[in-house]
Design a protein around this motif. Structure first.
Motif, PDB file in Angstrom:
ATOM      1  N   ASP A 237       0.842  -1.195   0.000  1.00  0.00           N
ATOM      2  CA  ASP A 237       0.000   0.000   0.000  1.00  0.00           C
ATOM      3  C   ASP A 237       0.878   1.245   0.000  1.00  0.00           C
ATOM      4  O   ASP A 237       1.909   1.295   0.653  1.00  0.00           O
ATOM      5  CB  ASP A 237      -0.910   0.013   1.233  1.00  0.00           C
ATOM      6  N   ASN A 238       0.450   2.252  -0.729  1.00  0.00           N
ATOM      7  CA  ASN A 238       1.208   3.485  -0.839  1.00  0.00           C
ATOM      8  C   ASN A 238       0.568   4.620  -0.055  1.00  0.00           C
ATOM      9  O   ASN A 238       0.571   5.748  -0.479  1.00  0.00           O
ATOM     10  CB  ASN A 238       1.346   3.891  -2.307  1.00  0.00           C
ATOM     11  N   TYR A 239      -0.014   4.317   1.059  1.00  0.00           N
ATOM     12  CA  TYR A 239      -0.609   5.322   1.926  1.00  0.00           C
ATOM     13  C   TYR A 239      -0.416   4.844   3.350  1.00  0.00           C
ATOM     14  O   TYR A 239      -0.096   3.686   3.591  1.00  0.00           O
ATOM     15  CB  TYR A 239      -2.098   5.525   1.625  1.00  0.00           C
ATOM     16  N   THR A 240      -0.580   5.725   4.289  1.00  0.00           N
ATOM     17  CA  THR A 240      -0.512   5.308   5.683  1.00  0.00           C
ATOM     18  C   THR A 240      -1.909   5.373   6.268  1.00  0.00           C
ATOM     19  O   THR A 240      -2.782   6.080   5.760  1.00  0.00           O
ATOM     20  CB  THR A 240       0.424   6.222   6.501  1.00  0.00           C
ATOM     21  N   ALA A 241      -2.115   4.640   7.329  1.00  0.00           N
ATOM     22  CA  ALA A 241      -3.424   4.632   7.975  1.00  0.00           C
ATOM     23  C   ALA A 241      -3.847   6.034   8.389  1.00  0.00           C
ATOM     24  O   ALA A 241      -5.030   6.360   8.387  1.00  0.00           O
ATOM     25  CB  ALA A 241      -3.402   3.696   9.185  1.00  0.00           C
ATOM     26  N   ALA A 242      -2.871   6.858   8.721  1.00  0.00           N
ATOM     27  CA  ALA A 242      -3.203   8.228   9.128  1.00  0.00           C
ATOM     28  C   ALA A 242      -3.729   9.050   7.948  1.00  0.00           C
ATOM     29  O   ALA A 242      -4.464  10.013   8.136  1.00  0.00           O
ATOM     30  CB  ALA A 242      -1.980   8.907   9.724  1.00  0.00           C
ATOM     31  N   ASP A 243      -3.349   8.669   6.739  1.00  0.00           N
ATOM     32  CA  ASP A 243      -3.760   9.415   5.555  1.00  0.00           C
ATOM     33  C   ASP A 243      -5.079   8.946   4.971  1.00  0.00           C
ATOM     34  O   ASP A 243      -5.762   9.694   4.288  1.00  0.00           O
ATOM     35  CB  ASP A 243      -2.699   9.303   4.455  1.00  0.00           C
ATOM     36  N   LEU A 244      -5.439   7.682   5.157  1.00  0.00           N
ATOM     37  CA  LEU A 244      -6.625   7.102   4.534  1.00  0.00           C
ATOM     38  C   LEU A 244      -7.643   6.692   5.578  1.00  0.00           C
ATOM     39  O   LEU A 244      -7.304   6.017   6.542  1.00  0.00           O
ATOM     40  CB  LEU A 244      -6.249   5.880   3.693  1.00  0.00           C
ATOM     41  N   GLU A 245      -8.878   7.112   5.342  1.00  0.00           N
ATOM     42  CA  GLU A 245      -9.991   6.693   6.186  1.00  0.00           C
ATOM     43  C   GLU A 245     -11.073   6.121   5.284  1.00  0.00           C
ATOM     44  O   GLU A 245     -11.331   6.661   4.211  1.00  0.00           O
ATOM     45  CB  GLU A 245     -10.625   7.881   6.911  1.00  0.00           C
ATOM     46  N   ILE A 246     -11.719   5.056   5.745  1.00  0.00           N
ATOM     47  CA  ILE A 246     -12.907   4.550   5.080  1.00  0.00           C
ATOM     48  C   ILE A 246     -14.076   5.035   5.927  1.00  0.00           C
ATOM     49  O   ILE A 246     -14.159   4.702   7.115  1.00  0.00           O
ATOM     50  CB  ILE A 246     -12.896   3.009   4.973  1.00  0.00           C
ATOM     51  N   ILE A 247     -14.940   5.838   5.329  1.00  0.00           N
ATOM     52  CA  ILE A 247     -16.016   6.475   6.081  1.00  0.00           C
ATOM     53  C   ILE A 247     -17.372   6.139   5.481  1.00  0.00           C
ATOM     54  O   ILE A 247     -17.481   5.744   4.321  1.00  0.00           O
ATOM     55  CB  ILE A 247     -15.834   8.016   6.157  1.00  0.00           C
ATOM     56  N   GLU A 248     -18.385   6.337   6.276  1.00  0.00           N
ATOM     57  CA  GLU A 248     -19.776   6.123   5.868  1.00  0.00           C
ATOM     58  C   GLU A 248     -20.259   7.288   4.994  1.00  0.00           C
ATOM     59  O   GLU A 248     -19.945   8.443   5.255  1.00  0.00           O
ATOM     60  CB  GLU A 248     -20.642   6.051   7.138  1.00  0.00           C
ATOM     61  N   TYR A 249     -21.012   6.951   3.975  1.00  0.00           N
ATOM     62  CA  TYR A 249     -21.636   7.969   3.137  1.00  0.00           C
ATOM     63  C   TYR A 249     -22.614   8.796   3.969  1.00  0.00           C
ATOM     64  O   TYR A 249     -23.306   8.277   4.836  1.00  0.00           O
ATOM     65  CB  TYR A 249     -22.386   7.299   1.991  1.00  0.00           C
ATOM     66  N   ALA A 250     -22.668  10.075   3.691  1.00  0.00           N
ATOM     67  CA  ALA A 250     -23.657  10.987   4.260  1.00  0.00           C
ATOM     68  C   ALA A 250     -24.060  11.949   3.139  1.00  0.00           C
ATOM     69  O   ALA A 250     -23.312  12.125   2.176  1.00  0.00           O
ATOM     70  CB  ALA A 250     -23.065  11.749   5.442  1.00  0.00           C
ATOM     71  N   PRO A 251     -25.235  12.564   3.235  1.00  0.00           N
ATOM     72  CA  PRO A 251     -25.700  13.441   2.150  1.00  0.00           C
ATOM     73  C   PRO A 251     -24.710  14.515   1.720  1.00  0.00           C
ATOM     74  O   PRO A 251     -24.671  14.870   0.538  1.00  0.00           O
ATOM     75  CB  PRO A 251     -26.981  14.046   2.722  1.00  0.00           C
TER      76      PRO A 251
END
Length: 159
Positions: A2-16
């Motif tokens: 992976d070419n990102y760090t956990a601090a840089d990438l978040e998987i988040i829930e969709y919101a309007p």
């Protein structure tokens, strides 16, 4: 790798408030390879009604504060099926493992919901996407009837 760090990438829930990002990401990849079809306009125009209300969900990848990826799990209450759809990673962020992380998060959540099988429809020219799907256990199954002209491969994974 992976070419990102956990601090840089978040998987988040969709919101309007992410609706424009969701639509932009999907318009971007579809128009790069194909053309938008009537079903795209319907689904992307109102994800609440067409994706969320039937029991599905949308996850987004946020990288250093910007929404760079999307993916959805669609539920068809009529037959109980589940489909992975609307997977997109913006062009400049592809090849960094973001699509894999997003797809894995969707499948992990599907497992916790008790989903036992997920299908998807894609196209043979989308080689990087097909590679991600195979890496996560998807295998080709008979195509059957598909909603989009661009769909020429169906894959499934048993969870």
């Amino acid at each position: 790798m992976d070419n990102y760090t956990a601090a840089d990438l978040e998987i988040i829930e969709y919101a309007p408030q992410y609706h424009d990002d969701f639509r932009r990401l999907n318009h971007e990849w579809i128009t790069r390879y194909f053309e938008l079809e009537p079903a795209d306009h319907v689904t992307l125009g109102d994800p609440q009604t067409h994706l969320l209300d039937p029991g599905g969900f949308i996850l987004l990848a946020r990288y250093q504060g910007a929404i760079v990826g999307s993916g959805a799990l669609l539920h068809n209450p009529a037959d109980g099926s589940w489909k992975l759809a609307k997977m997109a990673v913006t062009d400049q962020m592809q090849g960094r493992g973001i699509g894999y992380a997003l797809c894995k998060a969707i499948l992990d959540r599907a497992r916790t919901m008790g989903v036992t099988r997920v299908e998807l429809v894609s196209n043979h020219i989308l080689l990087p996407a097909l590679h991600v799907y195979r890496k996560l256990g998807f295998v080709e199954v008979p195509l059957g009837t598909v909603m989009y002209k661009r769909g020429n491969v169906r894959m499934a994974v048993d969870l």
